[in-house]
Design a protein around this motif. Structure first.
Motif, PDB file in Angstrom:
ATOM      1  N   ARG A 128       0.832  -1.208   0.000  1.00 14.90           N
ATOM      2  CA  ARG A 128       0.000   0.000   0.000  1.00 14.90           C
ATOM      3  C   ARG A 128       0.869   1.261   0.000  1.00 14.90           C
ATOM      4  N   ASP A 129       1.949   1.230   0.727  1.00 15.29           N
ATOM      5  CA  ASP A 129       2.849   2.388   0.761  1.00 15.29           C
ATOM      6  C   ASP A 129       3.469   2.636  -0.606  1.00 15.29           C
ATOM      7  N   ALA A 130       3.904   1.559  -1.269  1.00 14.29           N
ATOM      8  CA  ALA A 130       4.502   1.699  -2.602  1.00 14.29           C
ATOM      9  C   ALA A 130       3.482   2.206  -3.608  1.00 14.29           C
ATOM     10  N   LEU A 131       2.265   1.714  -3.506  1.00 10.14           N
ATOM     11  CA  LEU A 131       1.208   2.174  -4.410  1.00 10.14           C
ATOM     12  C   LEU A 131       0.916   3.653  -4.200  1.00 10.14           C
ATOM     13  N   ALA A 132       0.817   4.055  -2.943  1.00 11.67           N
ATOM     14  CA  ALA A 132       0.516   5.460  -2.645  1.00 11.67           C
ATOM     15  C   ALA A 132       1.621   6.380  -3.154  1.00 11.67           C
ATOM     16  N   LYS A 133       2.856   5.976  -2.955  1.00 11.37           N
ATOM     17  CA  LYS A 133       3.976   6.811  -3.386  1.00 11.37           C
ATOM     18  C   LYS A 133       4.048   6.931  -4.903  1.00 11.37           C
ATOM     19  N   SER A 134       3.582   5.905  -5.614  1.00  9.18           N
ATOM     20  CA  SER A 134       3.638   5.922  -7.086  1.00  9.18           C
ATOM     21  C   SER A 134       2.362   6.463  -7.717  1.00  9.18           C
ATOM     22  N   GLY A 135       1.346   6.690  -6.898  1.00 14.18           N
ATOM     23  CA  GLY A 135       0.075   7.181  -7.428  1.00 14.18           C
ATOM     24  C   GLY A 135      -0.730   6.116  -8.146  1.00 14.18           C
ATOM     25  N   ASN A 136      -0.478   4.853  -7.822  1.00 17.38           N
ATOM     26  CA  ASN A 136      -1.192   3.751  -8.464  1.00 17.38           C
ATOM     27  C   ASN A 136      -2.204   3.118  -7.507  1.00 17.38           C
ATOM     28  N   ASP A 137      -3.025   2.268  -8.080  1.00 16.62           N
ATOM     29  CA  ASP A 137      -4.021   1.551  -7.289  1.00 16.62           C
ATOM     30  C   ASP A 137      -3.965   0.081  -7.671  1.00 16.62           C
ATOM     31  N   LEU A 138      -4.516  -0.788  -6.822  1.00 22.97           N
ATOM     32  CA  LEU A 138      -4.503  -2.224  -7.056  1.00 22.97           C
ATOM     33  C   LEU A 138      -5.518  -2.864  -6.124  1.00 22.97           C
ATOM     34  N   TYR A 139      -6.250  -3.847  -6.630  1.00 18.20           N
ATOM     35  CA  TYR A 139      -7.140  -4.627  -5.768  1.00 18.20           C
ATOM     36  C   TYR A 139      -6.301  -5.740  -5.150  1.00 18.20           C
ATOM     37  N   VAL A 140      -6.172  -5.700  -3.831  1.00 16.32           N
ATOM     38  CA  VAL A 140      -5.323  -6.653  -3.126  1.00 16.32           C
ATOM     39  C   VAL A 140      -6.207  -7.647  -2.370  1.00 16.32           C
ATOM     40  N   ASN A 141      -6.123  -8.889  -2.771  1.00 15.71           N
ATOM     41  CA  ASN A 141      -6.893  -9.965  -2.162  1.00 15.71           C
ATOM     42  C   ASN A 141      -5.975 -10.741  -1.225  1.00 15.71           C
ATOM     43  N   ALA A 142      -6.278 -10.731   0.057  1.00 17.79           N
ATOM     44  CA  ALA A 142      -5.457 -11.446   1.032  1.00 17.79           C
ATOM     45  C   ALA A 142      -5.955 -12.880   1.140  1.00 17.79           C
ATOM     46  N   ARG A 143      -5.107 -13.811   0.739  1.00 15.34           N
ATOM     47  CA  ARG A 143      -5.470 -15.227   0.848  1.00 15.34           C
ATOM     48  C   ARG A 143      -5.030 -15.762   2.197  1.00 15.34           C
ATOM     49  N   CYS A 144      -5.982 -16.332   2.908  1.00 20.28           N
ATOM     50  CA  CYS A 144      -5.736 -16.868   4.240  1.00 20.28           C
ATOM     51  C   CYS A 144      -5.940 -18.381   4.190  1.00 20.28           C
ATOM     52  N   ASP A 145      -4.922 -19.130   4.574  1.00 13.98           N
ATOM     53  CA  ASP A 145      -4.929 -20.584   4.396  1.00 13.98           C
ATOM     54  C   ASP A 145      -5.336 -21.370   5.640  1.00 13.98           C
ATOM     55  N   VAL A 146      -6.067 -20.730   6.522  1.00 15.80           N
ATOM     56  CA  VAL A 146      -6.483 -21.403   7.756  1.00 15.80           C
ATOM     57  C   VAL A 146      -7.259 -22.681   7.455  1.00 15.80           C
ATOM     58  N   PHE A 147      -8.207 -22.611   6.518  1.00 17.17           N
ATOM     59  CA  PHE A 147      -8.991 -23.793   6.153  1.00 17.17           C
ATOM     60  C   PHE A 147      -8.191 -24.728   5.250  1.00 17.17           C
ATOM     61  N   LEU A 148      -7.560 -24.173   4.228  1.00 18.70           N
ATOM     62  CA  LEU A 148      -6.871 -24.993   3.238  1.00 18.70           C
ATOM     63  C   LEU A 148      -5.751 -25.815   3.842  1.00 18.70           C
ATOM     64  N   ALA A 149      -4.987 -25.222   4.725  1.00 22.17           N
ATOM     65  CA  ALA A 149      -3.826 -25.898   5.304  1.00 22.17           C
ATOM     66  C   ALA A 149      -4.056 -26.352   6.743  1.00 22.17           C
ATOM     67  N   SER A 150      -5.308 -26.220   7.221  1.00 16.41           N
ATOM     68  CA  SER A 150      -5.633 -26.606   8.604  1.00 16.41           C
ATOM     69  C   SER A 150      -4.616 -26.023   9.584  1.00 16.41           C
ATOM     70  N   LEU A 151      -4.469 -24.715   9.520  1.00 17.36           N
ATOM     71  CA  LEU A 151      -3.455 -24.041  10.340  1.00 17.36           C
ATOM     72  C   LEU A 151      -3.796 -24.068  11.828  1.00 17.36           C
ATOM     73  N   VAL A 152      -5.076 -24.240  12.140  1.00 15.51           N
ATOM     74  CA  VAL A 152      -5.505 -24.426  13.534  1.00 15.51           C
ATOM     75  C   VAL A 152      -6.508 -25.566  13.551  1.00 15.51           C
ATOM     76  N   ASP A 153      -6.822 -26.064  14.717  1.00 18.44           N
ATOM     77  CA  ASP A 153      -7.804 -27.138  14.839  1.00 18.44           C
ATOM     78  C   ASP A 153      -9.152 -26.702  14.275  1.00 18.44           C
ATOM     79  N   LYS A 154      -9.893 -27.645  13.730  1.00 17.33           N
ATOM     80  CA  LYS A 154     -11.132 -27.344  13.013  1.00 17.33           C
ATOM     81  C   LYS A 154     -12.107 -26.462  13.794  1.00 17.33           C
ATOM     82  N   PRO A 155     -12.353 -26.710  15.088  1.00 11.66           N
ATOM     83  CA  PRO A 155     -13.303 -25.851  15.806  1.00 11.66           C
ATOM     84  C   PRO A 155     -12.879 -24.384  15.904  1.00 11.66           C
ATOM     85  N   LEU A 156     -11.587 -24.124  15.683  1.00  9.46           N
ATOM     86  CA  LEU A 156     -11.061 -22.766  15.808  1.00  9.46           C
ATOM     87  C   LEU A 156     -10.913 -22.051  14.471  1.00  9.46           C
TER      88      LEU A 156
END
Length: 268
Positions: A128-156
């Motif tokens: 975001r800092d680099a985009l702001a400094k350059s005057g550009n924009d971008l849609y940033v999708n944060a991929r979270c692998d909690v489900f895919l990689a079972s990063l925590v126990d299922k109930p959590l």
């Protein structure tokens, strides 16, 4: 309207934006020709097409080169899966992302995977800092692998995904991508808690797009599934050809002239 604005607007929907992920310039152009409003890449498919195993092994110059080739043939917005940004250094990730921004992309996916969530937060802030400094924009999708990689126990998993999602949005993410999330109740709970468009990925048993839209999902990705099917079909046909050498099974493909037509105005 810029490509980024157009892409961002596609997330303001009732039925999720459907993205059949491409793995190279040819597949991206084919998907566009079928009426896709935008094209996304699959990091797994990218890696395999370029001769690498999936899993953060792609050299960034290979990614930049393939994105350049896709942008040459594409008119609709392109969003690129960059795994973890191929570095643990937020500044290096931001510089890499800006190389892609210079090519005209509309968005990225960037993942946490097994990393500490604080690392992805730092990367998002650096981008975001680099985009702001350059005057550009971008849609940033944060991929979270909690489900895919079972990063925590299922109930959590739901609560952990919500906590991470809020952190990532605060750090600069526009959307939250939770591959392997599929249970309707879980989807509704996350949508209610995280104020960002939710992206899910096709998995067996996932509801159809209309139902997902009613649950609050705003983006549906094919991930590497289409690439895997293409590899499977190639294996079947090549194996039969190697075994018996018959031409007949190979005579039912997409017409040469039709494929040529996809690239008639591509400049190369």
């Amino acid at each position: 309207m810029s490509r980024v604005d157009a892409f961002r607007k596609l997330h303001d929907n009732v039925v999720p934006l459907r993205l059949p992920n491409a793995w190279d310039a040819g597949s991206a152009r084919l998907i566009e020709s079928l009426g896709a409003q935008a094209v996304a890449t699959t990091s797994a498919g990218f890696a395999w097409a370029l001769g690498y195993a999936d899993g953060r092994q792609l050299p960034t110059d290979e990614v930049v080169g393939e994105v350049r080739r896709i942008m040459r043939v594409l008119k609709v917005p392109l969003t690129v899966d960059i795994e973890n940004g191929y570095s643990d250094d937020p500044a290096s990730v931001a510089r890499f992302v800006m190389q892609l921004v210079d090519l005209g992309i509309a968005g990225i996916n960037i993942e946490d995977g097994p990393d500490d969530p604080a690392l992805l937060e730092a990367k998002l802030a650096a981008i975001r800092d680099a985009l702001a400094k350059s005057g550009n924009d971008l849609y940033v999708n944060a991929r979270c692998d909690v489900f895919l990689a079972s990063l925590v126990d299922k109930p959590l998993q739901v609560d952990e995904s919500i906590a991470r999602g809020k952190r990532y949005v605060s750090a600069g993410a526009d959307g939250l991508f939770l591959p392997a999330l599929s249970e309707p109740h879980d989807i509704e709970k996350i949508v209610a808690a995280v104020r960002a468009p939710l992206n899910v990925m096709v998995v067996p048993g996932l509801a159809d797009a209309q139902t997902l839209g009613r649950l609050g999902v705003r983006r549906l990705s094919a991930g590497g599934a289409i690439t895997q099917l293409v590899f499977d079909q190639t294996r079947t046909l090549a194996k039969r050809f190697l075994h018996d050498g018959e031409s007949e099974p190979l005579g039912n493909g997409m017409a040469y002239s039709e494929i040529q037509g996809l690239f008639a105005n591509s400049g190369g």
